[in-house]
Design a protein around this motif. Structure first.
Motif, PDB file in Angstrom:
ATOM      1  N   LEU A  58       0.842  -1.200   0.000  1.00 22.31           N
ATOM      2  CA  LEU A  58       0.000   0.000   0.000  1.00 22.31           C
ATOM      3  C   LEU A  58       0.876   1.249   0.000  1.00 22.31           C
ATOM      4  O   LEU A  58       0.636   2.202  -0.743  1.00 22.31           O
ATOM      5  CB  LEU A  58      -0.916  -0.001   1.233  1.00 22.31           C
ATOM      6  N   MET A  59       1.900   1.254   0.836  1.00 20.62           N
ATOM      7  CA  MET A  59       2.848   2.361   0.885  1.00 20.62           C
ATOM      8  C   MET A  59       3.516   2.566  -0.465  1.00 20.62           C
ATOM      9  O   MET A  59       3.648   3.689  -0.955  1.00 20.62           O
ATOM     10  CB  MET A  59       3.955   2.077   1.908  1.00 20.62           C
ATOM     11  N   CYS A  84       1.027   4.159  -2.792  1.00 19.58           N
ATOM     12  CA  CYS A  84       0.805   5.592  -2.485  1.00 19.58           C
ATOM     13  C   CYS A  84       1.998   6.421  -2.930  1.00 19.58           C
ATOM     14  O   CYS A  84       1.833   7.499  -3.529  1.00 19.58           O
ATOM     15  CB  CYS A  84       0.568   5.783  -0.981  1.00 19.58           C
ATOM     16  N   PHE A 109      -7.845   1.197  -2.516  1.00 15.90           N
ATOM     17  CA  PHE A 109      -7.500   1.735  -1.201  1.00 15.90           C
ATOM     18  C   PHE A 109      -6.519   2.904  -1.366  1.00 15.90           C
ATOM     19  O   PHE A 109      -6.722   3.995  -0.809  1.00 15.90           O
ATOM     20  CB  PHE A 109      -6.907   0.621  -0.344  1.00 15.90           C
ATOM     21  N   GLY A 123      -8.180   5.880  -2.707  1.00 12.25           N
ATOM     22  CA  GLY A 123      -9.087   6.477  -1.731  1.00 12.25           C
ATOM     23  C   GLY A 123      -8.402   7.322  -0.671  1.00 12.25           C
ATOM     24  O   GLY A 123      -9.042   8.170  -0.043  1.00 12.25           O
ATOM     25  N   ILE A 124      -7.106   7.099  -0.454  1.00 18.15           N
ATOM     26  CA  ILE A 124      -6.430   7.827   0.628  1.00 18.15           C
ATOM     27  C   ILE A 124      -5.378   8.832   0.149  1.00 18.15           C
ATOM     28  O   ILE A 124      -5.063   9.760   0.887  1.00 18.15           O
ATOM     29  CB  ILE A 124      -5.798   6.854   1.668  1.00 18.15           C
ATOM     30  N   VAL A 125      -4.821   8.672  -1.045  1.00 18.87           N
ATOM     31  CA  VAL A 125      -3.851   9.664  -1.510  1.00 18.87           C
ATOM     32  C   VAL A 125      -4.596  10.968  -1.819  1.00 18.87           C
ATOM     33  O   VAL A 125      -5.600  10.951  -2.538  1.00 18.87           O
ATOM     34  CB  VAL A 125      -3.065   9.161  -2.740  1.00 18.87           C
ATOM     35  N   ARG A 126      -4.136  12.061  -1.253  1.00 20.64           N
ATOM     36  CA  ARG A 126      -4.828  13.354  -1.343  1.00 20.64           C
ATOM     37  C   ARG A 126      -6.284  13.237  -0.919  1.00 20.64           C
ATOM     38  O   ARG A 126      -7.153  13.931  -1.416  1.00 20.64           O
ATOM     39  CB  ARG A 126      -4.726  13.944  -2.751  1.00 20.64           C
ATOM     40  N   ARG A 127      -6.551  12.311  -0.024  1.00 22.15           N
ATOM     41  CA  ARG A 127      -7.902  12.020   0.490  1.00 22.15           C
ATOM     42  C   ARG A 127      -8.893  11.706  -0.630  1.00 22.15           C
ATOM     43  O   ARG A 127     -10.088  11.979  -0.509  1.00 22.15           O
ATOM     44  CB  ARG A 127      -8.420  13.171   1.366  1.00 22.15           C
ATOM     45  N   GLY A 128      -8.379  11.112  -1.726  1.00 24.60           N
ATOM     46  CA  GLY A 128      -9.293  10.648  -2.754  1.00 24.60           C
ATOM     47  C   GLY A 128      -8.965  11.119  -4.155  1.00 24.60           C
ATOM     48  O   GLY A 128      -9.055  12.297  -4.442  1.00 24.60           O
ATOM     49  N   THR A 186     -12.639  -1.679  -0.540  1.00 32.57           N
ATOM     50  CA  THR A 186     -11.218  -1.775  -0.838  1.00 32.57           C
ATOM     51  C   THR A 186     -10.516  -2.195   0.442  1.00 32.57           C
ATOM     52  O   THR A 186     -11.099  -2.108   1.518  1.00 32.57           O
ATOM     53  CB  THR A 186     -10.623  -0.421  -1.272  1.00 32.57           C
ATOM     54  N   GLY A 187      -9.263  -2.637   0.341  1.00 32.98           N
ATOM     55  CA  GLY A 187      -8.589  -2.967   1.591  1.00 32.98           C
ATOM     56  C   GLY A 187      -7.373  -3.849   1.435  1.00 32.98           C
ATOM     57  O   GLY A 187      -7.016  -4.271   0.331  1.00 32.98           O
ATOM     58  N   GLY A 215      -9.175  -0.839   5.432  1.00 36.35           N
ATOM     59  CA  GLY A 215      -9.560  -0.377   4.104  1.00 36.35           C
ATOM     60  C   GLY A 215     -10.579   0.746   4.188  1.00 36.35           C
ATOM     61  O   GLY A 215     -10.866   1.255   5.275  1.00 36.35           O
ATOM     62  N   VAL A 216     -11.090   1.134   3.030  1.00 35.49           N
ATOM     63  CA  VAL A 216     -12.128   2.164   2.990  1.00 35.49           C
ATOM     64  C   VAL A 216     -13.214   1.728   2.008  1.00 35.49           C
ATOM     65  O   VAL A 216     -12.989   0.876   1.153  1.00 35.49           O
ATOM     66  CB  VAL A 216     -11.576   3.541   2.526  1.00 35.49           C
ATOM     67  N   PHE A 217     -14.411   2.315   2.166  1.00 35.80           N
ATOM     68  CA  PHE A 217     -15.403   2.228   1.110  1.00 35.80           C
ATOM     69  C   PHE A 217     -15.043   3.321   0.111  1.00 35.80           C
ATOM     70  O   PHE A 217     -14.993   4.501   0.478  1.00 35.80           O
ATOM     71  CB  PHE A 217     -16.814   2.478   1.665  1.00 35.80           C
TER      72      PHE A 217
END
Lengths: 377, 377
Positions: free
Chosen positions: B91-92, B95, B123, B126-131, B153-154, B165-167
């Motif tokens: 994941l890292m 990102c 995932f 969904g998290i880089v730049r908060r989406g 995701t996850g 993970g996140v939806f």
């Protein structure tokens, strides 16, 4: 959730976000009352507290006792203090701790600390099992009036700050005004810059009130509670109107464009400049720049500088210890932060105290010549 | 987004989720057309493709050329194939790659691969730049009919699968039916178990159609496109009604409670049992268990077993190579998966083909005695 405002909390700010709505309780002794406040709002009876070494040494015992007294089976994780904790490595540690403790969807993940702990813990709460219940106990003024409200969570990477994270709202925020007594003067002042910012954005009466009452805000009691409540309400209003930052939420960045550039120019070295100090200088610059563009009277910039200086905050680049890079380098940092489109960039400008607005057509050349003029050399 | 259905796609399934709505295009040659399809829907002109070594070797060049032809400045990241890639470490890596490539909010993050790549890439998006904007190009049948639809995701941790993970919904899914030709028979069959599941949940006519047409689904062409489209529509209907899995979305777990226990019992060793095979056995067990509880006719369980066996899927625990742990251990795995409340657990049961329902009061003792009876010994 707002059907049960605690009678013992001095102020309650409700953040209206549909099924993600929540309350911010502001008052004295909330750490010791946290267990009871959380128990009335959450179904689960497990809790995991994440804190840092500095804050934990002062308040973790009180909080754990409060949780136990309210019937929670609670565990805690203490991370190193400081900005470096907002990393992938500590995010993993936090996620593992929540899973080790078998925290389930209705249990409580509790952040006890300043912005670093709040941002990291909120991110972990937002991704473990795709979302756990989350409670913030912000222990710095900055966290109480800014980072604990609005749902931004995240970590830093080598590319920059807060570049990885989620929007994730807490279920409850408990802002204990007593814990601010253990902050250093410098840290309290830095948070105060964000309090003043809400007045400068669109609350001229609040800014006037601060000019009169700031000593009481610093010394604690009712004026402090009032200032925090007004700030939380102000941020809540903006967030409720623009949860995911597509428009007006940008007003919260008043003073931050110049501020971020100065933080980058000092390598985020907190011995030289902390975030609130950078915002203080940035807000003064934003008013001066607006005057230069003939949008506001120079008197307003003077008034802002006078008040911030009175409380002990820096108000010009000259006050930053050590050398600053040239204006061109500051301009590059601004351009990186904001993205320049055809030589224009988006900036928060003002027509006077409490009359800020989003301008999306500010010529980069104007910013650069302004920076050259203000640069200490 | 659904105002521009592609004329060249054979089928379009619209997933209606308010401002997170999106289309699933199902048809031939979509990898080669991906650039053009994405360009009509996204404003940005940068793209980052994440794939695995196996899929990348087959389709990455075609996709990159398609993106370049459509005016995208695209980079790619190839990760190792296999379930282990769903880790914090990768994941890292993902990102960092997106940040290295300076992918911004309107640019495209593209997952080219099966469920592992889709879950990990979604995932990260969904998290880089908060989406960031996110496009799925699922390359396995399982991913096309299941994991690419619904926004889950996850990654896995040492505590279990998909626990972090996140939806996060994609902006577009391109299900290229041609790429399934390079799947092994076994992998195609495993995905087919999930296709059959949609019939068994609430589409008895679709199950009958599959009994007649399954050979055409396996060989490709219009029947395959039809089966995938019906499956995506079925999952979309459930997800639209219950995006965050609070109620009826549980029906998608038909066969999965027994199935997950069998996967755990075989240590997720894909040489012995893959997910779709476990679901196949699990669906037969769910029908048999429902018959034992006098909810359904034993004939329905026979009919399900006959069809799944005909296509080459395993339908009983006896067919799993190697020894299985005792029924009590399987029961423990089920209890861990589902949480037992006062000796009762939630289970997807059925009153017959296409008549599944969520039962939340199934006695754990009944499940255990059923498992003892069915256990190969």
């Amino acid at each position: 959730m707002n059907n049960n405002p605690s009678p013992s909390a001095e102020r309650v700010v409700h953040v209206p976000l549909g099924d993600r709505s929540y309350d911010i309780l502001i008052g004295s002794g909330l750490v010791a009352r946290a267990g009871a406040e959380i128990a009335t709002r959450l179904k689960g009876r497990k809790a995991a507290v994440i804190t840092d070494a500095n804050v934990g040494a002062l308040y973790l015992d009180v909080l754990m006792r409060s949780l136990a007294d309210a019937g929670f089976q609670a565990v805690s994780l203490t991370l190193p203090a400081g900005e470096k904790t907002k990393s992938f490595e500590h995010l993993m540690t936090a996620c593992d701790a929540l899973l080790d403790a078998r925290i389930e969807r209705n249990d409580a993940v509790i952040a006890l600390g300043g912005g670093v702990i709040g941002d990291l813990t909120g991110f972990a709460a937002g991704i473990v099992r795709r979302g756990l219940r989350f409670v913030q106990l912000p222990t710095s003024l900055l966290a109480q009036v800014d980072s604990s409200v609005g749902g931004k969570t995240g970590i830093n990477t080598r590319h920059g700050k807060n570049l990885v994270g989620v929007f994730y709202q807490p279920d409850l925020v408990l802002a204990d005004t007593d814990v601010l007594n253990t902050l250093s003067e410098r840290e309290f002042r830095a948070g105060y810059a964000e309090v003043a910012k809400y007045g400068l954005i669109d609350k001229p009466d609040f800014f006037s009130w601060l000019e009169t009452n700031w000593r009481d805000v610093f010394s604690g009691g009712a004026a402090r509670t009032e200032a925090i409540a007004v700030s939380c309400q102000a941020k809540s209003d903006v967030v409720a109107a623009d949860e995911r930052e597509n428009g007006q939420r940008a007003l919260l960045n008043l003073g931050h464009t110049f501020g971020h550039a100065l933080e980058a120019a000092t390598n985020y070295d907190s011995a030289r400049l902390v975030h609130g100090e950078a915002v203080s200088i940035g807000m003064v610059l934003a008013h001066q720049f607006s005057a230069r563009l003939n949008l506001a009277s120079p008197d307003d910039g003077m008034r802002v500088a006078t008040h911030l200086k009175t409380v002990g905050l820096p108000v010009s680049m000259n006050e930053i210890p050590g050398d600053l890079p040239p204006a061109e380098v500051l301009m590059d940092a601004i351009a990186q932060d904001k993205k320049v489109k055809s030589g224009k960039l988006t900036f928060i400008l003002t027509r006077g105290i409490g009359q800020s607005f989003v301008a999306d057509d500010v010529p980069a050349s104007e910013v650069l010549s302004f920076l050259r003029e203000k640069h200490p050399r």
